[in-house]
Design an enzyme around this catalytic site. Structure first.
Site, mmCIF file in Angstrom:
data_model
loop_
_atom_site.group_PDB
_atom_site.id
_atom_site.type_symbol
_atom_site.label_atom_id
_atom_site.label_comp_id
_atom_site.label_asym_id
_atom_site.label_seq_id
_atom_site.Cartn_x
_atom_site.Cartn_y
_atom_site.Cartn_z
ATOM 1 N N CYS B 176 -9.053 -5.791 -0.190
ATOM 2 C CA CYS B 176 -7.810 -5.543 -0.927
ATOM 3 C C CYS B 176 -7.087 -6.828 -1.322
ATOM 4 O O CYS B 176 -6.041 -6.788 -1.964
ATOM 5 C CB CYS B 176 -6.908 -4.647 -0.100
ATOM 6 S SG CYS B 176 -7.777 -3.159 0.412
ATOM 7 N N HIS B 316 2.511 -6.340 -0.251
ATOM 8 C CA HIS B 316 1.243 -5.624 -0.246
ATOM 9 C C HIS B 316 1.572 -4.128 -0.187
ATOM 10 O O HIS B 316 0.999 -3.343 -0.912
ATOM 11 C CB HIS B 316 0.388 -6.078 0.933
ATOM 12 C CG HIS B 316 -0.992 -5.504 0.926
ATOM 13 N ND1 HIS B 316 -1.833 -5.634 -0.162
ATOM 14 C CD2 HIS B 316 -1.679 -4.781 1.844
ATOM 15 C CE1 HIS B 316 -2.984 -5.014 0.102
ATOM 16 N NE2 HIS B 316 -2.907 -4.490 1.302
ATOM 17 N N GLU B 327 3.600 -5.793 7.772
ATOM 18 C CA GLU B 327 4.149 -6.670 6.730
ATOM 19 C C GLU B 327 5.612 -6.990 7.048
ATOM 20 O O GLU B 327 6.062 -8.116 6.835
ATOM 21 C CB GLU B 327 4.015 -6.010 5.347
ATOM 22 C CG GLU B 327 4.311 -6.993 4.215
ATOM 23 C CD GLU B 327 3.766 -6.546 2.865
ATOM 24 O OE1 GLU B 327 3.300 -5.401 2.735
ATOM 25 O OE2 GLU B 327 3.798 -7.379 1.928
ATOM 26 N N LYS B 348 2.681 -0.561 -5.475
ATOM 27 C CA LYS B 348 1.757 0.521 -5.104
ATOM 28 C C LYS B 348 2.468 1.862 -4.996
ATOM 29 O O LYS B 348 1.817 2.904 -5.021
ATOM 30 C CB LYS B 348 1.053 0.180 -3.787
ATOM 31 C CG LYS B 348 0.087 -1.011 -3.906
ATOM 32 C CD LYS B 348 -0.682 -1.236 -2.612
ATOM 33 C CE LYS B 348 -1.637 -2.424 -2.716
ATOM 34 N NZ LYS B 348 -0.939 -3.727 -2.565
ATOM 35 N N HIS B 353 -2.981 2.229 -4.733
ATOM 36 C CA HIS B 353 -3.651 1.026 -4.253
ATOM 37 C C HIS B 353 -4.936 0.820 -5.060
ATOM 38 O O HIS B 353 -5.911 1.547 -4.877
ATOM 39 C CB HIS B 353 -3.953 1.159 -2.770
ATOM 40 C CG HIS B 353 -4.404 -0.125 -2.138
ATOM 41 N ND1 HIS B 353 -4.727 -1.258 -2.862
ATOM 42 C CD2 HIS B 353 -4.574 -0.464 -0.829
ATOM 43 C CE1 HIS B 353 -5.081 -2.227 -2.037
ATOM 44 N NE2 HIS B 353 -4.991 -1.775 -0.800
ATOM 45 N N PHE B 412 -8.987 -5.085 4.571
ATOM 46 C CA PHE B 412 -9.971 -4.818 5.631
ATOM 47 C C PHE B 412 -10.837 -6.058 5.833
ATOM 48 O O PHE B 412 -11.147 -6.767 4.875
ATOM 49 C CB PHE B 412 -10.911 -3.680 5.217
ATOM 50 C CG PHE B 412 -10.312 -2.306 5.333
ATOM 51 C CD1 PHE B 412 -9.060 -2.092 5.866
ATOM 52 C CD2 PHE B 412 -11.050 -1.209 4.920
ATOM 53 C CE1 PHE B 412 -8.532 -0.812 5.979
ATOM 54 C CE2 PHE B 412 -10.532 0.082 5.024
ATOM 55 C CZ PHE B 412 -9.274 0.275 5.542
#
Lengths: 395, 426
Positions: B176, B316, B327, B348, B353, B412
């Site tokens: 990501c 994010h 975050e 997002k 996403h 990830f």
């Protein structure tokens, strides 16, 4: 950014069909024995599975091993060998700042789940719904993490603690060349001090045999060296893991590390592979490097893939250099993203030993009688990408 | 030519062209209008049957999807749309002749079920269909296209040829964070003086039933199927996962002096970038937040600025319970007391996403935030999470003085990348 730093290779790790570690690989090559391959599992196709390895020595936690698939285990294992060889394994001060660039393909699918779905879907009325339901119930939840290309790097971070940065490049042979090229450029320019670079490939599996056979010939018996597989050419998929630690000379000297070789220069290019284009591109790259090459002290470790006409074009251009040439895919098969790094490791061994192994096939010629100190490593990808590196012994 | 250098003595890297496509629309102006209007691009999935799936909503780019398209083909199309828009705006080079290297953040692709079934259908296997049956008929010429489509090197090569970029194209994945990594690679190449321009694209058009299954099995997706537009709720107490989406963004990065000399409009400056890998877990961040904190600090340090110099954080903000909490821990540690003065919003909430593309899309939105002095909101913010006391720019866009933005991307595999963007220097 004007200050240029010398780039040293200070550690290597390698697992192939020939063996584990550069010495074992080299010893096997030097015997001049016929290649050892598997012609049964994917009959009629020939493949090169890796030698058995003891994963526990580099991936001590069984839980970690279970979370990975074969390609990742081999990669994490080979990365551990390289870090150990460089003397930085478990050195958290260095690993905390160490960069990493991995060249990776996709992970394996669950072949038995796929097979069951393909078999049973024929009896189901709504095939889409059937596939959804089976995937939801049959796939192992963490399998996805064994399929994502960047999870090889992720697992290296987890198992070995390389956490300065983590980047993953994709795209068959070229990605290995570009991984090392970017690491080299960054170190030379002072953007990075030390970087783990490598790749792993598990080509001895059904989903990849299928993918490649859809579009390209695969080698069948009788076995032939890469140079001599006929006008259509052929690949022999292999399983391998190859990693190197590259660092600036200053960084290496400060920690007392010895260079295995200097990574002097690296080129990477592409063309559309019209007849003669590989030849032209490789010739241009060689022209850029040859002024630094000592003719009687240099050899070529070729990454020729066996695909045609690229392999024949490479053979022709390499013959023109007058340098001794050896192609390794004859012995280790095609390892895609890992291939170039494997050849860099073997090139390091060539300049360390100062010798070559016996020739095999029509493109291998010449011998290293004078004690060589330079190796040109080529990567002419099976479909795209022409790469060339010059590595040399540091005296 | 003037030689402008940054605080580290490096060439200054400008953005001179940007392009974007998301489920909200095609083109950055249309996207900007919708983003600042607080619109959602999330809908019930109509591209494939969702029977048996836990999640049936997504931000699919249906308006660019063509019937029967493989993920690789859609992703390539999205990259082409965004890249074409960015290069046209930049005015650099000429059509099909981009004067620099190409960095493409692209999803991993593979043979899909439609292809597998097509091969199986002619395999002649009666009882059980094995891979060996497929391999047996694989050489048939009608399947050659499957191979071309599913090899990782093909799309970057095709796009490199189309845009006329120079050298070996690099396609990359850092999960990501991929889009941000593509920008970082371009930035570094220009800083090294290897080139005066680079094309960075992040693209992802890979929503399939199997990709939904994969993320579902990791319990990563929102299951708020009844309310697609309300499902992505970053920083809300009732957030329950991210919403899978598609899109692409492209940036033409250019040596500032080079851009000024040819009279290009400067859309923004990529001032710095930080990264840090996490070795805690394959999908979860280290609970102490250290990697995320280091990543942001590395970015600020690379840009030569302090937390007090940052006016807005493009989060994010995935809307997963874990990410948003992490975050918050990260930004509260890095920004301390100053955090209460910094709006932080998540694109997002509207786009979903977009995975591989997200870092690039959010970088473009960040640059547009500075250009327009207007911050896109975090929509669906109805139930604040008391554990995450942030000014998320709730539900409505806001005019604000924004000189410098950081854009976070976490993924990830312990991937963390943070970009620092600012406007044209005075």
């Amino acid at each position: 950014m004007s200050t240029r730093h010398e780039v040293w290779i200070t550690g290597v790790g390698l697992v192939t069909a020939l063996g584990e570690g550069p010495e074992a690989n080299w010893t096997r090559l030097k015997t001049g024995e016929s290649p050892v391959f598997d012609d049964k599992t994917f009959s009629p196709y020939i493949t090169f599975p890796n030698v058995p390895i003891n994963l526990d020595t580099q991936i001590p936690k069984k839980g970690d091993q279970r979370q990975m698939e074969t390609w990742q285990r081999i990669g994490v294992y080979a990365a551990g060998l390289a870090l150990t060889d460089a003397g930085i394994a478990k050195n958290t001060d260095i690993l905390d700042k160490a960069d990493m660039i991995v060249a990776a393909g996709g992970g394996e699918r669950d072949i038995s789940v796929d097979s069951t779905i393909m078999t049973e879907v024929r009896k189901s009325g709504k095939s889409d719904a059937f596939v959804n339901e089976r995937l939801m119930s049959d796939l192992r939840p963490t399998l996805f993490l064994a399929q994502l290309p960047n999870l090889l790097a992720g697992n290296i971070s987890l198992v070995h603690g390389v956490v300065g940065s983590s980047r993953t490049f994709m795209g068959e042979e070229s990605s290995g060349v570009d991984a090392l090229r970017v690491a080299h450029s960054r170190i030379a320019a002072g953007q990075s001090d030390i970087c783990l670079v490598g790749g792993a490939y598990h080509g001895t599996r059904w989903d990849l045999v299928l993918l490649f056979r859809l579009g390209t010939p695969l080698l069948e018996a009788p076995f032939k060296p890469v140079w001599d597989r006929g006008p259509a050419g052929a690949l022999a998929l292999g399983t391998m893991g190859a990693f190197v630690v590259v660092e600036s000379r200053e960084h290496a000297e400060k920690r007392g590390a010895k260079p295995l070789a200097r990574l002097a220069s690296l080129h990477s290019s592409r063309n559309l592979r019209k007849p003669g284009e590989s030849e032209t591109t490789l010739r241009e790259e060689l022209a850029a490097v040859m002024p630094s090459v000592k003719k009687d002290k240099a050899v070529v470790i070729s990454g020729a893939s066996g695909a045609e006409p690229a392999t024949s074009e490479e053979k022709k251009v390499l013959a023109e250099t007058g340098l001794p040439v050896r192609a390794t895919a004859t012995y280790i098969g095609n390892g895609m993203e890992a291939q170039f790094l494997a050849n860099i490791v073997l090139g390091c061994q060539a300049v360390r030993e100062g010798t070559l192994f016996p020739p095999s096939g029509s493109g291998d010629h010449g011998d290293a009688t004078n004690g060589i100190s330079q190796a040109l490593v080529t990567s002419v990808g099976h479909w795209r990408g022409e790469g060339l590196a010059l590595i040399e012994r540091v005296d | 030519m003037a030689t402008r250098r940054d605080k580290k003595g490096r060439p200054v890297v400008a953005i001179t062209g940007m392009g974007m496509v998301t489920p909200l629309g095609t083109g950055k102006q249309d996207n900007w209008k919708r983003l600042t209007a607080g619109e959602s691009g999330i809908r019930t999935i109509s591209r494939f049957a969702t029977d048996g799936l836990r999640t049936t909503i997504a931000g699919a780019v249906d308006h660019e999807f063509e019937e029967g398209m493989h993920s690789a083909a859609l992703s390539e199309k999205l990259a082409r749309i965004a890249g074409t828009e960015a290069i046209a705006e930049s005015g650099i080079g000429s059509k099909g002749d981009f004067p620099g290297p190409f960095f493409l953040a692209f999803p991993p692709i593979e043979i899909e079920w439609a292809q597998r079934f097509a091969i199986a259908a002619v395999s002649g296997a009666n009882d059980v269909v094995e891979y060996s049956d497929l391999v047996r008929v694989a050489p048939r010429p009608e399947f050659g296209g499957f191979y071309e489509q599913c090899k990782y090197g093909v799309v970057p090569d095709t796009l490199a040829e189309y845009f006329g970029t120079k050298g070996s194209p690099i396609s990359l994945t850092t999960a990501c964070a991929s889009g941000a990594t593509a920008i970082q690679l371009g930035l570094e190449a220009i800083q090294r003086g290897e080139c005066q321009a680079a094309l960075a694209i992040g693209a992802d058009g890979s929503i399939t039933a199997e990709s939904v299954v994969r993320f579902s099995l990791l319990s990563a997706l929102s299951t708020n199927n009844a309310s697609p537009q309300g499902a992505s709720r970053p920083f809300s107490k009732n957030r329950d996962g991210f919403v899978l989406a598609e899109g692409a963004a492209a940036l033409v990065l250019e040596d500032y002096d080079h851009a000024v000399a040819r009279g290009a409009k400067i859309l923004g400056i990529v001032e710095g970038v930080g990264e840090k890998a996490d070795n805690f877990h394959r999908t979860r961040s280290s609970p102490d937040g250290k990697p995320v904190i280091s990543c942001m600090r590395n970015a600020l340090s690379d840009a030569g600025v302090t937390p007090a110099d940052v006016d807005y954080i493009n989060a994010h903000g995935t809307s997963t319970p874990e990410n948003d909490k992490m975050e918050y821990l990260g930004v509260s540690t890095v920004f301390g007391e100053h955090l209460k003065n910094i709006p932080i919003s998540s694109n997002k909430s509207m786009v979903g996403h977009t995975l591989t593309a997200a870092g690039a899309i959010e970088a473009v939105v960040s640059a547009m935030t500075i250009l327009n002095q207007r911050i896109p909101p975090t929509i669906n913010y109805e139930v604040p999470d008391p554990g995450i006391p942030l000014d998320v720019v709730p539900n409505k866009a806001r005019d604000a003085k924004v000189r410098r933005v950081i854009s976070n991307s976490f993924g990830f595999g312990g991937q963390n990348t943070c970009l620092v963007l600012t406007g044209e220097p005075n």
